[in-house]
Write a protein that holds these residues in place. Structure first.
Motif, PDB file in Angstrom:
ATOM      1  N   LYS A 410       0.827  -1.203   0.000  1.00 24.73           N
ATOM      2  CA  LYS A 410       0.000   0.000   0.000  1.00 24.73           C
ATOM      3  C   LYS A 410       0.862   1.254   0.000  1.00 24.73           C
ATOM      4  N   MET A 411       1.976   1.215   0.743  1.00 20.89           N
ATOM      5  CA  MET A 411       2.865   2.379   0.791  1.00 20.89           C
ATOM      6  C   MET A 411       3.490   2.659  -0.580  1.00 20.89           C
ATOM      7  N   MET A 412       3.680   1.624  -1.346  1.00 22.51           N
ATOM      8  CA  MET A 412       4.321   1.789  -2.653  1.00 22.51           C
ATOM      9  C   MET A 412       3.332   2.188  -3.743  1.00 22.51           C
ATOM     10  N   THR A 413       2.036   1.899  -3.550  1.00 24.20           N
ATOM     11  CA  THR A 413       1.057   2.152  -4.612  1.00 24.20           C
ATOM     12  C   THR A 413       0.000   3.190  -4.243  1.00 24.20           C
ATOM     13  N   SER A 414      -0.135   3.524  -2.960  1.00 20.97           N
ATOM     14  CA  SER A 414      -1.146   4.487  -2.530  1.00 20.97           C
ATOM     15  C   SER A 414      -0.512   5.538  -1.631  1.00 20.97           C
ATOM     16  N   HIS A 415      -1.287   6.559  -1.331  1.00 20.72           N
ATOM     17  CA  HIS A 415      -0.874   7.566  -0.358  1.00 20.72           C
ATOM     18  C   HIS A 415      -1.590   7.230   0.948  1.00 20.72           C
ATOM     19  N   ILE A 416      -0.857   7.120   2.044  1.00 19.52           N
ATOM     20  CA  ILE A 416      -1.446   6.688   3.310  1.00 19.52           C
ATOM     21  C   ILE A 416      -1.637   7.877   4.238  1.00 19.52           C
ATOM     22  N   LEU A 417      -2.839   7.989   4.792  1.00 19.40           N
ATOM     23  CA  LEU A 417      -3.150   9.023   5.775  1.00 19.40           C
ATOM     24  C   LEU A 417      -3.048   8.406   7.165  1.00 19.40           C
ATOM     25  N   PHE A 418      -2.070   8.865   7.956  1.00 17.73           N
ATOM     26  CA  PHE A 418      -1.847   8.347   9.309  1.00 17.73           C
ATOM     27  C   PHE A 418      -2.617   9.205  10.308  1.00 17.73           C
ATOM     28  N   VAL A 419      -3.510   8.564  11.082  1.00 16.77           N
ATOM     29  CA  VAL A 419      -4.355   9.277  12.048  1.00 16.77           C
ATOM     30  C   VAL A 419      -4.269   8.582  13.399  1.00 16.77           C
ATOM     31  N   GLY A 420      -4.037   9.344  14.457  1.00 13.18           N
ATOM     32  CA  GLY A 420      -3.974   8.771  15.803  1.00 13.18           C
ATOM     33  C   GLY A 420      -2.809   7.835  15.981  1.00 13.18           C
ATOM     34  N   PHE A 421      -1.742   8.083  15.193  1.00 15.59           N
ATOM     35  CA  PHE A 421      -0.619   7.149  15.148  1.00 15.59           C
ATOM     36  C   PHE A 421       0.664   7.922  15.414  1.00 15.59           C
ATOM     37  N   SER A 422       1.432   7.515  16.410  1.00 17.60           N
ATOM     38  CA  SER A 422       2.602   8.286  16.837  1.00 17.60           C
ATOM     39  C   SER A 422       3.842   8.029  15.987  1.00 17.60           C
ATOM     40  N   LEU A 423       3.801   7.049  15.115  1.00 15.33           N
ATOM     41  CA  LEU A 423       4.956   6.681  14.288  1.00 15.33           C
ATOM     42  C   LEU A 423       6.150   6.226  15.132  1.00 15.33           C
ATOM     43  N   SER A 424       5.880   5.709  16.338  1.00 19.27           N
ATOM     44  CA  SER A 424       6.967   5.238  17.198  1.00 19.27           C
ATOM     45  C   SER A 424       6.989   3.716  17.316  1.00 19.27           C
ATOM     46  N   ASP A 425       6.193   3.045  16.513  1.00 18.64           N
ATOM     47  CA  ASP A 425       6.081   1.590  16.556  1.00 18.64           C
ATOM     48  C   ASP A 425       7.266   0.968  15.794  1.00 18.64           C
ATOM     49  N   ASP A 426       8.019   0.104  16.473  1.00 15.92           N
ATOM     50  CA  ASP A 426       9.184  -0.520  15.839  1.00 15.92           C
ATOM     51  C   ASP A 426       8.804  -1.328  14.607  1.00 15.92           C
ATOM     52  N   ASN A 427       7.648  -1.998  14.662  1.00 19.06           N
ATOM     53  CA  ASN A 427       7.214  -2.792  13.504  1.00 19.06           C
ATOM     54  C   ASN A 427       6.951  -1.890  12.302  1.00 19.06           C
ATOM     55  N   PHE A 428       6.387  -0.714  12.578  1.00 17.40           N
ATOM     56  CA  PHE A 428       6.142   0.229  11.487  1.00 17.40           C
ATOM     57  C   PHE A 428       7.467   0.674  10.870  1.00 17.40           C
ATOM     58  N   PHE A 429       8.465   0.959  11.718  1.00 17.29           N
ATOM     59  CA  PHE A 429       9.760   1.408  11.209  1.00 17.29           C
ATOM     60  C   PHE A 429      10.380   0.359  10.289  1.00 17.29           C
ATOM     61  N   LYS A 430      10.253  -0.927  10.643  1.00 19.08           N
ATOM     62  CA  LYS A 430      10.819  -1.987   9.813  1.00 19.08           C
ATOM     63  C   LYS A 430      10.151  -2.005   8.438  1.00 19.08           C
ATOM     64  N   ILE A 431       8.816  -1.897   8.447  1.00 19.72           N
ATOM     65  CA  ILE A 431       8.074  -1.920   7.184  1.00 19.72           C
ATOM     66  C   ILE A 431       8.413  -0.692   6.344  1.00 19.72           C
ATOM     67  N   ALA A 432       8.406   0.472   7.014  1.00 21.36           N
ATOM     68  CA  ALA A 432       8.674   1.725   6.297  1.00 21.36           C
ATOM     69  C   ALA A 432      10.084   1.749   5.724  1.00 21.36           C
ATOM     70  N   ASP A 433      11.030   1.178   6.464  1.00 21.68           N
ATOM     71  CA  ASP A 433      12.414   1.167   5.992  1.00 21.68           C
ATOM     72  C   ASP A 433      12.545   0.342   4.710  1.00 21.68           C
ATOM     73  N   THR A 434      11.822  -0.781   4.671  1.00 28.06           N
ATOM     74  CA  THR A 434      11.849  -1.616   3.470  1.00 28.06           C
ATOM     75  C   THR A 434      11.290  -0.857   2.272  1.00 28.06           C
TER      76      THR A 434
END
Length: 562
Positions: A410-434
Motif C-alpha cells: 500500500k505504501m508503494m502504490t497508494s498515499h497513506i493518511l496516518f491518524v492517531g498514530f505516533s509513528l513510534s512503533d518498531d514494527n512500522f519502522f521496519k516496514i517503512a524502511d523496506t
C-alpha cells in the motif's frame, strides 16, 4: 488565543446516530402521536440493562410510557409562536430514568411532528436541540468522552419521510441552516448522521454551494489552518481516484472513552499483586513494553491473564467516536490499524458504504467485500492474535510477515493518511524502511496528522511523509488539537464528496444550480432519444456508467433506528 474563538461545528458523516459516542442523540419520529412513538430497546433497557441492546426495537406500553413522561423534566407539546394551531410537535426524552440512567450514558430524544411544512420541521429541530442541550447541562456538568464541547448526534431528519420527498432539497437546506445556527448560538458540536451516500453527498454539496468558508472559518482565516487547508487539498484528488488509504492508531479511539496504552497499563498496574502505584518513579521511567511484561508476569497463575483484562475492558466500549465515522465516510476502501478494538469496523458497517460487511484481515477475510480492515496488532475477537508484550513484538515478524507485506504494498502504490498514530512503533519502522529502500528518495508515501508541532519527527521523515500539525506548540491542549483534527477530516470529506451531487435525483431539483438542472434535463432527453441498439453499444455503456454515479441509489431513503 485562537482556541478561545472556536465556535460550535456541524459535522456531516455516514452512519447511525444511535451508535455514536456522544452526549445525546436525536431522531425523527415522524408524524405519529406521542403515545405511539417507539424507540430503541426500551423494555430491554428496563429488564436487562443496556448492553448489547444497540439494534433492538420495541413498542412501548402506554401505561409505562406515560409514567415515563411524567418523570421527565423536558417540556412536551410546546407550541412554537409562528406555527398554526393545528401544527403541534413534541420533543420526547426517551432515556429510561426510572432505572436510574447513569450520567455516563448519552440521552435519547425523539422529535415528533404533525402537519408541518419544511420550515416548521426545521424549527422543531432547532427547538429540539435547545431543549436537549438545556436538559443535558442540568444532568452533566461537562461533556462526555473528554470532548471539548457537548456533542449531539442527529439522524438526517425527514430523509425517510414520504411527506417531504417532493421538497427534500428545500428541507435539507433549511435543516442545515438551523443546525449551523444551533451549533453557533449554543456553542455545541452537532454530528449529522446519514445512512446513505446520496443524502450525505447532497448535504456536502449544499455546504459547497454556499461556500465552505461559512462552515470552516478557522481553515480560511488563521495562518496555521490555511496551511492545513492546503494540505487537505492535496489529498482530494488522491481520494477521488481511490489512491488514499487510512492507517489508524490508538488516538482515534480516545474519543470513544478508551484509555491510551499508557493509561491502560497504569490501570492494570493497580490490579496486580502486589499492586504497582502509577506514580512510582521506577514505573514511570519504564518503557511501555517493559510495563506490559511486568504486568503479565504478576498476573501469571491468577484467574485473569493480561489478555483477559484487555478483552474485558474493550467489551465495555461499543460506540465509535465521530473521528471513526469521519474516517469511515471518506471514499476509501482500505484501512490499516494497530488497534485491538472493533470501533472502526462498527463505523464502516453503520451505513450503506459496506452493505456486504467488510473483510477483517487476517481474522475474518471476506473475498466479496469491497472494503477491508487490516488489524496489525490483533483483534479482541481473537485473543491469540493480540500483540501486547515485548515477547509478542519479537515474534510479530514471523507471525505477521504477510500483513507487513500488505502494508508495504500500500505504501508503494497508494498515499497513506496516518491518524492517531505516533509513528513510534518498531514494527512500522521496519516496514517503512523496506519501502523507503524501494522508492526514490523524494517519493512521499503518506501524510501524518499530529496533535502537536513535531519538527524533529518531520526532519526524520523528510521527503517520505508530509506532516499536518494541529497546534503550534510542542505541548498543546490535547482536546483543542483533537477537535481541530476532526474538523480537518470533516473538511476533507466535504471536498471529496461535494463534487458528487446526485443531480439525477429530482427530490433535490430545488437546490441544484441552474447549470446542474440543465445538465439533468439534457441527460434525460439523451436517454429517451436513444434506440435500444445505441444503448447496447460499448461506448454508451461507458457513458451510462458515469450517469449512474449521478443517480440516487436504489435504497435512497435514510434509515436510522430511533
Amino acid at each position: 488565543g485562537v482556541a478561545g474563538k472556536e465556535r460550535g461545528h456541524v459535522f456531516i458523516v455516514r452512519g447511525l446516530c444511535n451508535r455514536l459516542a456522544c452526549d445525546a442523540f436525536l431522531n425523527y419520529g415522524g408524524r405519529r402521536p406521542l403515545e405511539k412513538i417507539t424507540y430503541e430497546a426500551y423494555s430491554y433497557w428496563r429488564n436487562n440493562g443496556r448492553k448489547n441492546a444497540l439494534n433492538m426495537w420495541t413498542g412501548v406500553n402506554n401505561r409505562v410510557y406515560n409514567e415515563h413522561l411524567k418523570r421527565s423534566k423536558v417540556k412536551l407539546n410546546k407550541r412554537l409562536p409562528n406555527l398554526s394551531k393545528s401544527s403541534d410537535y413534541g420533543v420526547v426524552l426517551n432515556t429510561p430514568q426510572e432505572i436510574k440512567w447513569p450520567k455516563t450514558e448519552e440521552d435519547h430524544f425523539t422529535l415528533t411532528t404533525k402537519n408541518l411544512t419544511p420550515e416548521g420541521l426545521a424549527q422543531v429541530v432547532g427547538e429540539g436541540f435547545r431543549i436537549a442541550h438545556e436538559y443535558r447541562q442540568e444532568r452533566c456538568e461537562k461533556p462526555m468522552y473528554g470532548n471539548l464541547k457537548y456533542t449531539y448526534a442527529i439522524t438526517n431528519v425527514g430523509a425517510g419521510s414520504d411527506a417531504y420527498q417532493s421538497a427534500m432539497g428545500e428541507l435539507f437546506s433549511l435543516i442545515l441552516d438551523t443546525l449551523q445556527e444551533c451549533a453557533t448560538t449554543l456553542d455545541i458540536d452537532i454530528v449529522v448522521c446519514c445512512w446513505d451516500q446520496v443524502n450525505f453527498n447532497m448535504l456536502q454539496s449544499l455546504r459547497a454551494q454556499r461556500g465552505l468558508k461559512e462552515y470552516f472559518p478557522l481553515l480560511t482565516e488563521h495562518k496555521l489552518f490555511l496551511k492545513q487547508k492546503k494540505q487537505a487539498e492535496k489529498l482530494v484528488d488522491l481520494a477521488a481516484v481511490g489512491k488514499l488509504a487510512i492507517f489508524a492508531g490508538a488516538g482515534i479511539s480516545l474519543g470513544s472513552g478508551l484509555p491510551s496504552w499508557s493509561q491502560l497499563l497504569d490501570q492494570l498496574a493497580l490490579k496486580v499483586k502486589p499492586p504497582i502505584q502509577p506514580d512510582d518513579e521506577e514505573w514511570q521511567n519504564m518503557d511501555l513494553l517493559s510495563k506490559a511484561d511486568l504486568i503479565k508476569k504478576r498476573l501469571h497463575g491468577t484467574e485473569k491473564s493480561l489478555v483477559d483484562h484487555i478483552v474485558d475492558l474493550f467489551d465495555e466500549f461499543e460506540k465509535p467516536s465521530y473521528v471513526h465515522y469521519l474516517l469511515a465516510s471518506l471514499p476509501c476502501t482500505e484501512y490499516v490499524t494497530t488497534n485491538y478494538d472493533q470501533l472502526l469496523e462498527v463505523a464502516l458497517t453503520s451505513s450503506d458504504k459496506c452493505p456486504n460487511d467488510i473483510s477483517v484481515l487476517p481474522q475474518k477475510p471476506k473475498f466479496d467485500a469491497d472494503t477491508w480492515v487490516l488489524k496489525m496488532h490483533g483483534d479482541v475477537g481473537d485473543r491469540n492474535s493480540i500483540v501486547l508484550t515485548r515477547e509478542d513484538y519479537l515474534r510479530y515478524e514471523e507471525r505477521a510477515s504477510a500483513l507487513g507485506g500488505i502494508v508495504q504494498a500500500k505504501m508503494m502504490t497508494s498515499h497513506i493518511l496516518f491518524v492517531g498514530f505516533s509513528l513510534s512503533d518498531d514494527n512500522f519502522f521496519k516496514i517503512a524502511d523496506t519501502v523507503k529502500k524501494s522508492l526514490p528518495e523524494d517519493k512521499t508515501f503518506g501524510t501524518s496528522l499530529q496533535l502537536q508541532n513535531t519538527p524533529l519527527q518531520s526532519e526524520i521523515w523528510k521527503n517520505q511523509l508530509d506532516f499536518v500539525n494541529f497546534s503550534e506548540s510542542k505541548a498543546p491542549h490535547i482536546p483543542y488539537s483533537a477537535r481541530r483534527l476532526a474538523i480537518w477530516l470533516d473538511y476533507l470529506n466535504a471536498r471529496t464528496s461535494s463534487e458528487n451531487t446526485p443531480i439525477m435525483d429530482t427530490r433535490f431539483e430545488s437546490v441544484c444550480t441552474p447549470a446542474q438542472n440543465e445538465l439533468r434535463k439534457a441527460i434525460v432527453q439523451l436517454e429517451s432519444s436513444l434506440s435500444v441498439d445505441a444503448r447496447n453499444t460499448l461506448e454508451y455503456q461507458r457513458v451510462a456508467k458515469v450517469i449512474d454515479e449521478l443517480r440516487p441509489f436504489p435504497q435512497s431513503k435514510n434509515f436510522c433506528p430511533p
